[in-house]
Design a protein around this motif. Structure first.
Motif, PDB file in Angstrom:
ATOM      1  N   SER A  24       9.229 -23.155  27.279  1.00 26.64           N
ATOM      2  CA  SER A  24       9.272 -23.038  25.826  1.00 26.64           C
ATOM      3  C   SER A  24       9.882 -24.293  25.198  1.00 26.64           C
ATOM      4  N   GLU A  25      10.852 -24.893  25.866  1.00 28.89           N
ATOM      5  CA  GLU A  25      11.464 -26.127  25.364  1.00 28.89           C
ATOM      6  C   GLU A  25      10.446 -27.256  25.310  1.00 28.89           C
ATOM      7  N   VAL A  26       9.650 -27.392  26.355  1.00 31.44           N
ATOM      8  CA  VAL A  26       8.642 -28.456  26.394  1.00 31.44           C
ATOM      9  C   VAL A  26       7.527 -28.171  25.390  1.00 31.44           C
ATOM     10  N   SER A  27       7.157 -26.910  25.221  1.00 34.80           N
ATOM     11  CA  SER A  27       6.088 -26.556  24.286  1.00 34.80           C
ATOM     12  C   SER A  27       6.461 -26.878  22.841  1.00 34.80           C
ATOM     13  N   LEU A  28       7.748 -26.853  22.529  1.00 35.18           N
ATOM     14  CA  LEU A  28       8.187 -27.121  21.161  1.00 35.18           C
ATOM     15  C   LEU A  28       8.283 -28.612  20.845  1.00 35.18           C
ATOM     16  N   MET A  29       8.204 -29.459  21.854  1.00 32.50           N
ATOM     17  CA  MET A  29       8.288 -30.905  21.631  1.00 32.50           C
ATOM     18  C   MET A  29       6.985 -31.411  21.016  1.00 32.50           C
ATOM     19  N   PRO A  30       7.077 -32.479  20.222  1.00 30.44           N
ATOM     20  CA  PRO A  30       5.850 -33.046  19.634  1.00 30.44           C
ATOM     21  C   PRO A  30       4.957 -33.652  20.723  1.00 30.44           C
ATOM     22  N   ARG A  31       3.651 -33.587  20.486  1.00 27.39           N
ATOM     23  CA  ARG A  31       2.702 -34.074  21.485  1.00 27.39           C
ATOM     24  C   ARG A  31       2.595 -35.590  21.508  1.00 27.39           C
ATOM     25  N   GLY A  32       3.015 -36.248  20.457  1.00 28.72           N
ATOM     26  CA  GLY A  32       2.953 -37.712  20.405  1.00 28.72           C
ATOM     27  C   GLY A  32       1.955 -38.182  19.371  1.00 28.72           C
ATOM     28  N   ASN A  33       1.657 -39.472  19.404  1.00 24.23           N
ATOM     29  CA  ASN A  33       0.709 -40.012  18.430  1.00 24.23           C
ATOM     30  C   ASN A  33      -0.733 -39.706  18.848  1.00 24.23           C
ATOM     31  N   LYS A  34      -1.675 -40.180  18.030  1.00 25.36           N
ATOM     32  CA  LYS A  34      -3.085 -39.849  18.260  1.00 25.36           C
ATOM     33  C   LYS A  34      -3.578 -40.341  19.625  1.00 25.36           C
ATOM     34  N   LYS A  35      -3.185 -41.550  20.019  1.00 24.30           N
ATOM     35  CA  LYS A  35      -3.634 -42.116  21.295  1.00 24.30           C
ATOM     36  C   LYS A  35      -3.067 -41.302  22.466  1.00 24.30           C
ATOM     37  N   MET A  36      -1.803 -40.876  22.358  1.00 24.68           N
ATOM     38  CA  MET A  36      -1.185 -40.077  23.422  1.00 24.68           C
ATOM     39  C   MET A  36      -1.888 -38.730  23.574  1.00 24.68           C
ATOM     40  N   VAL A  37      -2.244 -38.117  22.449  1.00 19.44           N
ATOM     41  CA  VAL A  37      -2.948 -36.834  22.489  1.00 19.44           C
ATOM     42  C   VAL A  37      -4.321 -37.006  23.115  1.00 19.44           C
ATOM     43  N   GLU A  38      -4.993 -38.104  22.775  1.00 22.03           N
ATOM     44  CA  GLU A  38      -6.316 -38.374  23.361  1.00 22.03           C
ATOM     45  C   GLU A  38      -6.217 -38.540  24.876  1.00 22.03           C
ATOM     46  N   ILE A  39      -5.252 -39.304  25.335  1.00 19.66           N
ATOM     47  CA  ILE A  39      -5.067 -39.507  26.772  1.00 19.66           C
ATOM     48  C   ILE A  39      -4.704 -38.187  27.447  1.00 19.66           C
ATOM     49  N   SER A  40      -3.851 -37.412  26.803  1.00 16.95           N
ATOM     50  CA  SER A  40      -3.453 -36.112  27.346  1.00 16.95           C
ATOM     51  C   SER A  40      -4.656 -35.189  27.505  1.00 16.95           C
ATOM     52  N   ASN A  41      -5.529 -35.184  26.497  1.00 14.29           N
ATOM     53  CA  ASN A  41      -6.729 -34.336  26.576  1.00 14.29           C
ATOM     54  C   ASN A  41      -7.670 -34.801  27.681  1.00 14.29           C
ATOM     55  N   LEU A  42      -7.789 -36.110  27.861  1.00 13.22           N
ATOM     56  CA  LEU A  42      -8.640 -36.622  28.940  1.00 13.22           C
ATOM     57  C   LEU A  42      -8.083 -36.226  30.311  1.00 13.22           C
ATOM     58  N   ILE A  43      -6.781 -36.331  30.477  1.00 19.09           N
ATOM     59  CA  ILE A  43      -6.156 -35.936  31.744  1.00 19.09           C
ATOM     60  C   ILE A  43      -6.347 -34.443  31.977  1.00 19.09           C
ATOM     61  N   HIS A  44      -6.165 -33.658  30.925  1.00 22.75           N
ATOM     62  CA  HIS A  44      -6.330 -32.198  31.035  1.00 22.75           C
ATOM     63  C   HIS A  44      -7.757 -31.841  31.446  1.00 22.75           C
ATOM     64  N   ASN A  45      -8.734 -32.454  30.793  1.00 27.64           N
ATOM     65  CA  ASN A  45     -10.139 -32.171  31.131  1.00 27.64           C
ATOM     66  C   ASN A  45     -10.469 -32.609  32.559  1.00 27.64           C
ATOM     67  N   GLY A  46      -9.941 -33.747  32.981  1.00 25.35           N
ATOM     68  CA  GLY A  46     -10.169 -34.202  34.353  1.00 25.35           C
ATOM     69  C   GLY A  46      -9.547 -33.259  35.368  1.00 25.35           C
ATOM     70  N   ALA A  47      -8.355 -32.770  35.066  1.00 24.29           N
ATOM     71  CA  ALA A  47      -7.691 -31.834  35.977  1.00 24.29           C
ATOM     72  C   ALA A  47      -8.475 -30.530  36.078  1.00 24.29           C
ATOM     73  N   LEU A  48      -8.974 -30.036  34.956  1.00 26.76           N
ATOM     74  CA  LEU A  48      -9.761 -28.800  34.986  1.00 26.76           C
ATOM     75  C   LEU A  48     -11.065 -28.985  35.757  1.00 26.76           C
ATOM     76  N   THR A  49     -11.690 -30.141  35.610  1.00 29.71           N
ATOM     77  CA  THR A  49     -12.916 -30.428  36.361  1.00 29.71           C
ATOM     78  C   THR A  49     -12.626 -30.459  37.862  1.00 29.71           C
TER      79      THR A  49
END
Length: 75
Positions: A24-49
């Motif tokens: 819950s502590e980590v979930s409440l932290m900000p995700r970062g700027n637009k580039k960080m969110v984009e990289i995070s989404n790419l990593i997430h999609n790669g991990a799911l694949t």
């Protein structure tokens, strides 16, 4: 029941509670700027694949082992 069993249960529950609090502590932290969110989404999609491919291989392995056990140990 042995005192060790009670201790193991208590320690396990404390560890689960700690994990939930950290989550819950980590979930409440900000995700970062637009580039960080984009990289995070790419990593997430790669991990799911990767997990999807891994689970297909695992399912095939489990099916083969189950059939081998059924035919060779079941008789």
């Amino acid at each position: 029941m042995s005192i060790l069993i009670y201790a193991a249960i208590v320690v396990s529950l404390v560890a689960l509670l700690f994990g939930l609090l950290k989550r819950s502590e980590v979930s409440l932290m900000p995700r970062g700027n637009k580039k960080m969110v984009e990289i995070s989404n790419l990593i997430h999609n790669g991990a799911l694949t990767f997990l999807h491919a891994e689970y297909k291989i695992l399912a095939l392995f489990i099916a083969v082992v189950a059939l081998l056990l059924f035919f060779f140990i079941g008789s």
